[in-house]
Design a protein around this motif. Sequence first.
Motif, PDB file in Angstrom:
ATOM      1  N   GLY A  64      45.875 -13.446  67.241  1.00 40.30           N
ATOM      2  CA  GLY A  64      46.731 -12.274  67.404  1.00 40.30           C
ATOM      3  C   GLY A  64      46.166 -11.015  66.785  1.00 40.30           C
ATOM      4  N   LEU A  65      45.182 -11.158  65.876  1.00 40.09           N
ATOM      5  CA  LEU A  65      44.536  -9.983  65.290  1.00 40.09           C
ATOM      6  C   LEU A  65      43.937  -9.073  66.364  1.00 40.09           C
ATOM      7  N   SER A  66      43.489  -9.647  67.465  1.00 38.99           N
ATOM      8  CA  SER A  66      42.855  -8.849  68.526  1.00 38.99           C
ATOM      9  C   SER A  66      43.821  -7.852  69.144  1.00 38.99           C
ATOM     10  N   TRP A  67      45.121  -8.081  68.981  1.00 40.91           N
ATOM     11  CA  TRP A  67      46.117  -7.192  69.582  1.00 40.91           C
ATOM     12  C   TRP A  67      46.893  -6.409  68.524  1.00 40.91           C
ATOM     13  N   ALA A  68      46.563  -6.591  67.243  1.00 43.98           N
ATOM     14  CA  ALA A  68      47.345  -5.956  66.173  1.00 43.98           C
ATOM     15  C   ALA A  68      46.948  -4.514  65.914  1.00 43.98           C
ATOM     16  N   GLY A  69      45.665  -4.163  66.164  1.00 45.76           N
ATOM     17  CA  GLY A  69      45.197  -2.831  65.806  1.00 45.76           C
ATOM     18  C   GLY A  69      44.984  -2.713  64.311  1.00 45.76           C
ATOM     19  N   VAL A 120      35.737  -7.329  67.786  1.00 48.42           N
ATOM     20  CA  VAL A 120      35.940  -8.039  66.518  1.00 48.42           C
ATOM     21  C   VAL A 120      37.015  -7.361  65.680  1.00 48.42           C
ATOM     22  N   ALA A 121      37.934  -8.177  65.158  1.00 48.33           N
ATOM     23  CA  ALA A 121      38.966  -7.700  64.244  1.00 48.33           C
ATOM     24  C   ALA A 121      38.981  -8.593  63.008  1.00 48.33           C
ATOM     25  N   TYR A 167      36.625 -12.177  73.285  1.00 46.70           N
ATOM     26  CA  TYR A 167      35.437 -12.486  74.068  1.00 46.70           C
ATOM     27  C   TYR A 167      35.542 -12.044  75.527  1.00 46.70           C
ATOM     28  N   SER A 168      36.726 -11.585  75.938  1.00 47.54           N
ATOM     29  CA  SER A 168      36.896 -10.949  77.235  1.00 47.54           C
ATOM     30  C   SER A 168      37.992  -9.901  77.087  1.00 47.54           C
ATOM     31  N   GLU A 169      38.272  -9.175  78.133  1.00 48.24           N
ATOM     32  CA  GLU A 169      39.286  -8.126  78.038  1.00 48.24           C
ATOM     33  C   GLU A 169      40.675  -8.697  77.784  1.00 48.24           C
TER      34      GLU A 169
END
Length: 419
Positions: A64-69, A120-121, A167-169
């Motif tokens: 979920g970090l990938s969507w947290a900002g 990367v987040a 690793y993808s959009e």
Amino acid sequence: MMKPAYKTLNRTLASGIFAVLASTAANATTGYFMHGYGVKAQGNAGTSIANFNDALSMASNPAGLSWAGQRIDVGATLFAPDRSAEITGSPLANGEYSGNGRKYFVLPEIAYSHQVNHQVALGFAIYGNGGMNTSYKQNPYEKFGNAGTAGVNLAQVFFSPSVAWKYSETQSLGIAANILYQQFEGKGIQGFAMLSQDGGNLSNNGKDSSTGIGFRAGWSGKFLDEKLTLGAKYSSKIRADKFDQYRGLFAENGGFDVPESYGIGAALQVTPAFAVAADVERINYADVASVGNDLDLSQPLGSAQGSGFGWQDINIYKLGLTYQAAPKLTLRAGYSHNDQPIKKDQTFLNILAPGVVQDHLSAGATWQLDEHQDVSIAYTYALEKEVKGENSIPAILGGGEANLKMSQNILGLAYSYKF
């Protein structure tokens, strides 16, 4: 000019939270785990495997970090549990006993996420995994040869650095370390020393602590033009150091590991204003000997096959609803149900740990202060549940039944800042 100040704030809050968590026991609601990580998730009955509201989602699914900002989230949860026990049919100790010697508990949490680049987040979170507390001013075990107040105080804290790779959009993988610090104290059962392999390290030995490390991994993907989010997560078993001061109580010479857990989730944006989320999780309590072993007084307490609390594995089912009521106001609601961890023939020792609640109703809201800040509130009521014992008090102690009852009121407050 703002970034150094927020770095200082982050360090200060983290230090303060460690100090508070290290001396505070939570009363969690799915056995002794938290029902939700982060106040926003609490308002949705804990749905967070695919329902990513803030940086604390890494405590459930690090993908979920990938969507947290880039953000910081700080919260505190107030627990007000009502726990009690009743003994019936015993030639020694019939009566009703209140475990509410301490009524309120505060459990803070903090998480920070940093977007390194498009893929990367990184993140870091400090939060309570769960715990259990009882405090009986009138000792339920007094007629069995015990004296003074009785109860336990267990607190578990995780320090969790995390990384996510988009690793993808539309899909991401995440992994986090679970660095455990836990404390335990037990009182009022010293009279059972003759049943223990080490009666001097059974009860009334003050606070003891232990540490351990494990990992959590997760996946998340977005589909149907990003209206549907799916997620999966796995948390390994943590083999913690022994509680040496209680090696006469817990099986395996004071062992108290953290059980593995795993789950799947989905979140669907039904309309621009309305979303629904659902999680299914499992916690394997029975794989931890000190928790899962049945009460068996033919084996000395504290030995490899010594008695535990007789908890069984549970499944947890969560449903959360989110409604954007106004541009600045988000409303949440949810319901969750978990299997009963405590069997009817295992209630006697669980007078100390009556984690019997199964059903939870949640409501919450977020108010956006400006483009960077918002505040959230969540309330959860864990419905009262009673488990009546069946063949629960061993014959060597005179027989009879121990009945357990618990309900909880849970109030959470949080502040978020998006960079």
